[in-house]
Design an enzyme around this catalytic site. Structure first.
Site, PDB file in Angstrom:
ATOM      1  N   CYS A 184       0.840  -1.199   0.000  1.00  0.00           N
ATOM      2  CA  CYS A 184       0.000   0.000   0.000  1.00  0.00           C
ATOM      3  C   CYS A 184       0.880   1.257   0.000  1.00  0.00           C
ATOM      4  O   CYS A 184       2.007   1.247   0.479  1.00  0.00           O
ATOM      5  CB  CYS A 184      -0.896  -0.006   1.237  1.00  0.00           C
ATOM      6  SG  CYS A 184      -2.022   1.406   1.320  1.00  0.00           S
ATOM      7  N   ARG A 241       3.278   4.365   6.422  1.00  0.00           N
ATOM      8  CA  ARG A 241       3.713   3.590   7.595  1.00  0.00           C
ATOM      9  C   ARG A 241       4.097   2.151   7.266  1.00  0.00           C
ATOM     10  O   ARG A 241       4.538   1.415   8.144  1.00  0.00           O
ATOM     11  CB  ARG A 241       2.583   3.570   8.646  1.00  0.00           C
ATOM     12  CG  ARG A 241       2.155   4.944   9.104  1.00  0.00           C
ATOM     13  CD  ARG A 241       0.846   4.874   9.861  1.00  0.00           C
ATOM     14  NE  ARG A 241      -0.236   4.393   8.989  1.00  0.00           N
ATOM     15  CZ  ARG A 241      -1.479   4.156   9.396  1.00  0.00           C
ATOM     16  NH1 ARG A 241      -1.796   4.343  10.663  1.00  0.00           N
ATOM     17  NH2 ARG A 241      -2.400   3.727   8.551  1.00  0.00           N
ATOM     18  N   ASP A 256       0.465   3.735   1.806  1.00  0.00           N
ATOM     19  CA  ASP A 256       0.502   4.234   3.187  1.00  0.00           C
ATOM     20  C   ASP A 256       1.954   4.402   3.674  1.00  0.00           C
ATOM     21  O   ASP A 256       2.757   3.473   3.578  1.00  0.00           O
ATOM     22  CB  ASP A 256      -0.254   3.235   4.086  1.00  0.00           C
ATOM     23  CG  ASP A 256      -0.506   3.776   5.481  1.00  0.00           C
ATOM     24  OD1 ASP A 256       0.466   4.221   6.130  1.00  0.00           O
ATOM     25  OD2 ASP A 256      -1.669   3.747   5.914  1.00  0.00           O
ATOM     26  N   CYS A 315      -5.954   0.478   6.944  1.00  0.00           N
ATOM     27  CA  CYS A 315      -5.783   0.916   5.556  1.00  0.00           C
ATOM     28  C   CYS A 315      -6.832   1.965   5.183  1.00  0.00           C
ATOM     29  O   CYS A 315      -8.037   1.707   5.264  1.00  0.00           O
ATOM     30  CB  CYS A 315      -5.868  -0.281   4.605  1.00  0.00           C
ATOM     31  SG  CYS A 315      -5.527   0.187   2.898  1.00  0.00           S
ATOM     32  N   HIS A 372      -2.543  -4.420   5.056  1.00  0.00           N
ATOM     33  CA  HIS A 372      -2.251  -3.940   6.417  1.00  0.00           C
ATOM     34  C   HIS A 372      -3.468  -3.405   7.136  1.00  0.00           C
ATOM     35  O   HIS A 372      -4.452  -2.989   6.522  1.00  0.00           O
ATOM     36  CB  HIS A 372      -1.159  -2.847   6.364  1.00  0.00           C
ATOM     37  CG  HIS A 372      -1.642  -1.548   5.795  1.00  0.00           C
ATOM     38  ND1 HIS A 372      -1.906  -0.446   6.574  1.00  0.00           N
ATOM     39  CD2 HIS A 372      -1.928  -1.170   4.519  1.00  0.00           C
ATOM     40  CE1 HIS A 372      -2.309   0.553   5.801  1.00  0.00           C
ATOM     41  NE2 HIS A 372      -2.336   0.152   4.553  1.00  0.00           N
TER      42      HIS A 372
END
Ligand SMILES: [Zn+2]
Length: 212
Positions: free
Chosen positions: A44, A48, A46, A109, A106
């Site tokens: 993703c 993190r 993202d 999300c 994850h």
């Protein structure tokens, strides 16, 4: 230059002086011989869940596709639209001949959260259309876990959507071919960012198990 950009430049200088110039044997090799990653990872966007940070992979070790919610679309005709994810899949499997494909989902999300929210709320933008790839995950979770709270529904949808992406991988002829002829592995995993856990999806029984 703002503070965030300045920090990145400082980071680059540190990388250049230490990793590139002092320990540069691996980079020289990557430059002269090119990349030969054994694994393609679809993660993703993202900030993190950077796959290289999570796996402590070195430069040249994993070929990475990152998009909203780590989705794999089904194989569609190449002549229509623009297919960033499918192009990268093709390059990794056909040209680089990777041995493994990992779909890494994850917890928390944002793409899945948008999917589980009212669909009309984001139907006009790119995200709503993109997330419709895993529309079935939304329907399944709403049917099977109607009594669960929103966060639990999102957790289930995150895990369900990995299953759909894994299934969609097999719609690409070159992936089917690589699995059959050279036993390329197709793997789905789920990173729980709240608990620091990694779960592997078992395609035989459609269940997840914790990786110790
Ligand atoms: Zn995400």
């Amino acid at each position: 230059m703002n503070k965030a950009l300045g920090k990145l430049i400082v980071g680059f200088r540190r990388f250049r002086d230490k990793s590139f110039h002092q320990e540069n044997l691996s980079y020289q090799k990557l430059v002269s011989q090119g990349q030969t990653p054994k694994t393609l990872l679809i993660g993703c966007s993202d900030s993190r869940v950077d796959p290289a940070i999570l796996t402590e992979a070195s430069s040249g070790e994993i070929f990475v596709i990152r998009n909203v919610a780590n989705l794999v679309p089904p194989c569609e005709p190449s002549g229509e639209g623009f297919h960033g994810t499918s192009s990268a899949l093709e390059f990794a499997v056909v040209n680089l001949k990777v041995e493994n494909i990992i779909v890494l989902g994850h917890r928390q999300c944002g793409g899945i959260r948008a999917l589980m929210a009212e669909p009309d709320a984001n139907s006009k933008g790119f995200i709503g259309q993109w997330m419709s790839i895993v529309g079935q995950a939304r329907q399944k979770v709403l049917a099977d876990h109607a009594q669960s709270d929103d966060e639990t529904k999102c957790r289930f949808a995150e895990m369900e959507s990995i299953k759909i992406s894994v299934k969609n991988l097999y719609t690409f002829p070159f992936i089917q071919e690589a699995v059959q002829s050279r036993h390329m592995n197709v793997i789905g995993v789920y990173f729980d960012i709240e608990r620091g856990e990694l779960w592997e999806f078992n395609q035989s029984n459609q269940e997840y198990r914790l990786i110790n």
